[in-house]
Design a protein around this motif. Structure first.
Motif, PDB file in Angstrom:
ATOM      1  N   GLU A  43       0.817  -1.208   0.000  1.00  0.00           N
ATOM      2  CA  GLU A  43       0.000   0.000   0.000  1.00  0.00           C
ATOM      3  C   GLU A  43       0.859   1.270   0.000  1.00  0.00           C
ATOM      4  O   GLU A  43       0.392   2.334  -0.377  1.00  0.00           O
ATOM      5  CB  GLU A  43      -0.919   0.021   1.221  1.00  0.00           C
ATOM      6  CG  GLU A  43      -1.932  -1.103   1.224  1.00  0.00           C
ATOM      7  CD  GLU A  43      -2.729  -1.140   2.514  1.00  0.00           C
ATOM      8  OE1 GLU A  43      -2.559  -0.237   3.364  1.00  0.00           O
ATOM      9  OE2 GLU A  43      -3.531  -2.072   2.673  1.00  0.00           O
ATOM     10  N   ASP A  44       2.111   1.148   0.440  1.00  0.00           N
ATOM     11  CA  ASP A  44       2.988   2.307   0.576  1.00  0.00           C
ATOM     12  C   ASP A  44       3.982   2.489  -0.564  1.00  0.00           C
ATOM     13  O   ASP A  44       4.674   3.508  -0.613  1.00  0.00           O
ATOM     14  CB  ASP A  44       3.787   2.206   1.883  1.00  0.00           C
ATOM     15  CG  ASP A  44       2.912   2.312   3.109  1.00  0.00           C
ATOM     16  OD1 ASP A  44       1.906   3.045   3.055  1.00  0.00           O
ATOM     17  OD2 ASP A  44       3.233   1.672   4.126  1.00  0.00           O
ATOM     18  N   ILE A  45       4.065   1.552  -1.485  1.00  0.00           N
ATOM     19  CA  ILE A  45       5.089   1.618  -2.522  1.00  0.00           C
ATOM     20  C   ILE A  45       4.942   2.882  -3.368  1.00  0.00           C
ATOM     21  O   ILE A  45       5.935   3.510  -3.745  1.00  0.00           O
ATOM     22  CB  ILE A  45       5.106   0.339  -3.404  1.00  0.00           C
ATOM     23  CG1 ILE A  45       6.366   0.281  -4.248  1.00  0.00           C
ATOM     24  CG2 ILE A  45       3.874   0.220  -4.257  1.00  0.00           C
ATOM     25  CD1 ILE A  45       7.602  -0.068  -3.498  1.00  0.00           C
ATOM     26  N   GLY A  46       3.721   3.303  -3.625  1.00  0.00           N
ATOM     27  CA  GLY A  46       3.491   4.516  -4.408  1.00  0.00           C
ATOM     28  C   GLY A  46       3.999   5.764  -3.710  1.00  0.00           C
ATOM     29  O   GLY A  46       4.503   6.682  -4.343  1.00  0.00           O
ATOM     30  N   LYS A  47       3.881   5.796  -2.390  1.00  0.00           N
ATOM     31  CA  LYS A  47       4.363   6.957  -1.628  1.00  0.00           C
ATOM     32  C   LYS A  47       5.876   7.022  -1.646  1.00  0.00           C
ATOM     33  O   LYS A  47       6.453   8.105  -1.696  1.00  0.00           O
ATOM     34  CB  LYS A  47       3.870   6.874  -0.188  1.00  0.00           C
ATOM     35  CG  LYS A  47       2.398   7.092  -0.068  1.00  0.00           C
ATOM     36  CD  LYS A  47       1.955   7.057   1.361  1.00  0.00           C
ATOM     37  CE  LYS A  47       0.456   7.296   1.390  1.00  0.00           C
ATOM     38  NZ  LYS A  47      -0.059   7.378   2.723  1.00  0.00           N
ATOM     39  N   VAL A  48       6.532   5.880  -1.594  1.00  0.00           N
ATOM     40  CA  VAL A  48       7.989   5.856  -1.589  1.00  0.00           C
ATOM     41  C   VAL A  48       8.536   6.200  -2.974  1.00  0.00           C
ATOM     42  O   VAL A  48       9.550   6.873  -3.093  1.00  0.00           O
ATOM     43  CB  VAL A  48       8.527   4.497  -1.098  1.00  0.00           C
ATOM     44  CG1 VAL A  48      10.033   4.457  -1.141  1.00  0.00           C
ATOM     45  CG2 VAL A  48       8.045   4.217   0.318  1.00  0.00           C
ATOM     46  N   ARG A  51       5.561  10.905  -7.154  1.00  0.00           N
ATOM     47  CA  ARG A  51       5.079  11.314  -8.472  1.00  0.00           C
ATOM     48  C   ARG A  51       6.239  11.363  -9.448  1.00  0.00           C
ATOM     49  O   ARG A  51       7.222  12.054  -9.219  1.00  0.00           O
ATOM     50  CB  ARG A  51       4.423  12.688  -8.365  1.00  0.00           C
ATOM     51  CG  ARG A  51       3.638  13.061  -9.591  1.00  0.00           C
ATOM     52  CD  ARG A  51       2.826  14.296  -9.354  1.00  0.00           C
ATOM     53  NE  ARG A  51       1.705  13.943  -8.478  1.00  0.00           N
ATOM     54  CZ  ARG A  51       0.843  14.818  -8.004  1.00  0.00           C
ATOM     55  NH1 ARG A  51       0.965  16.094  -8.276  1.00  0.00           N
ATOM     56  NH2 ARG A  51      -0.157  14.421  -7.244  1.00  0.00           N
ATOM     57  N   ASN A  52       6.127  10.599 -10.521  1.00  0.00           N
ATOM     58  CA  ASN A  52       7.181  10.494 -11.544  1.00  0.00           C
ATOM     59  C   ASN A  52       8.515  10.040 -10.967  1.00  0.00           C
ATOM     60  O   ASN A  52       9.573  10.361 -11.519  1.00  0.00           O
ATOM     61  CB  ASN A  52       7.363  11.817 -12.290  1.00  0.00           C
ATOM     62  CG  ASN A  52       6.170  12.182 -13.128  1.00  0.00           C
ATOM     63  OD1 ASN A  52       5.548  11.301 -13.725  1.00  0.00           O
ATOM     64  ND2 ASN A  52       5.829  13.449 -13.174  1.00  0.00           N
ATOM     65  N   GLY A  53       8.496   9.342  -9.834  1.00  0.00           N
ATOM     66  CA  GLY A  53       9.727   8.819  -9.252  1.00  0.00           C
ATOM     67  C   GLY A  53      10.565   9.845  -8.511  1.00  0.00           C
ATOM     68  O   GLY A  53      11.715   9.575  -8.161  1.00  0.00           O
ATOM     69  N   ALA A  58      15.072  11.251  -5.004  1.00  0.00           N
ATOM     70  CA  ALA A  58      15.603  12.068  -3.908  1.00  0.00           C
ATOM     71  C   ALA A  58      16.228  11.191  -2.827  1.00  0.00           C
ATOM     72  O   ALA A  58      17.301  11.518  -2.302  1.00  0.00           O
ATOM     73  CB  ALA A  58      14.495  12.931  -3.312  1.00  0.00           C
ATOM     74  N   LEU A  59      15.586  10.074  -2.498  1.00  0.00           N
ATOM     75  CA  LEU A  59      16.158   9.147  -1.509  1.00  0.00           C
ATOM     76  C   LEU A  59      17.512   8.630  -1.984  1.00  0.00           C
ATOM     77  O   LEU A  59      18.465   8.575  -1.207  1.00  0.00           O
ATOM     78  CB  LEU A  59      15.214   7.969  -1.260  1.00  0.00           C
ATOM     79  CG  LEU A  59      13.972   8.255  -0.431  1.00  0.00           C
ATOM     80  CD1 LEU A  59      13.031   7.061  -0.468  1.00  0.00           C
ATOM     81  CD2 LEU A  59      14.347   8.602   0.999  1.00  0.00           C
TER      82      LEU A  59
END
Length: 82
Positions: A43-48, A51-53, A58-59
Motif C-alpha cells: 500500500e505504501d510503494i506509491g508513496k515511496v 510522483r514520476n519517481g 531524492a532518496l
C-alpha cells in the motif's frame, strides 16, 4: 547493517509511509558497489516512489551523498519474493 546511509535511510522511509513497521532494509555488497533493498507494504510503494519517481530519486541522491559514493537503492513491495 553498517554505515551512516543505512542508519539514515530507514528514518527517511518510515517518515513517508503509513505502515512504518513493515519497512525492512537489507544491505548487499557486490563487486560493483553496495545495494540497499527497501521493502515496504504494498500500500505504501506509491508513496515511496512518488510522483514520476521524484521521491525515490531524492532518496537515492541523499543516501549517495551521505555515503560519499554511489549507492543503489532498490524499492521492493514486502510481499515480493525474498
Amino acid at each position: 547493517m553498517t554505515g551512516v546511509q543505512t542508519c539514515a535511510l530507514p528514518i527517511f522511509v518510515k517518515g513517508i509511509v503509513d505502515n512504518p513497521e513493515d519497512v525492512v532494509i537489507s544491505e548487499k555488497n557486490h563487486r560493483r558497489g553496495t545495494t540497499l533493498e527497501v521493502r515496504v507494504n504494498p500500500e505504501d510503494i506509491g508513496k515511496v516512489i512518488g510522483r514520476n519517481g521524484r521521491t525515490a530519486r531524492a532518496l537515492r541522491t541523499v543516501v549517495s551523498a551521505i555515503a560519499g559514493k554511489p549507492v543503489r537503492v532498490d524499492l521492493i513491495e514486502a510481499d515480493e519474493g525474498r
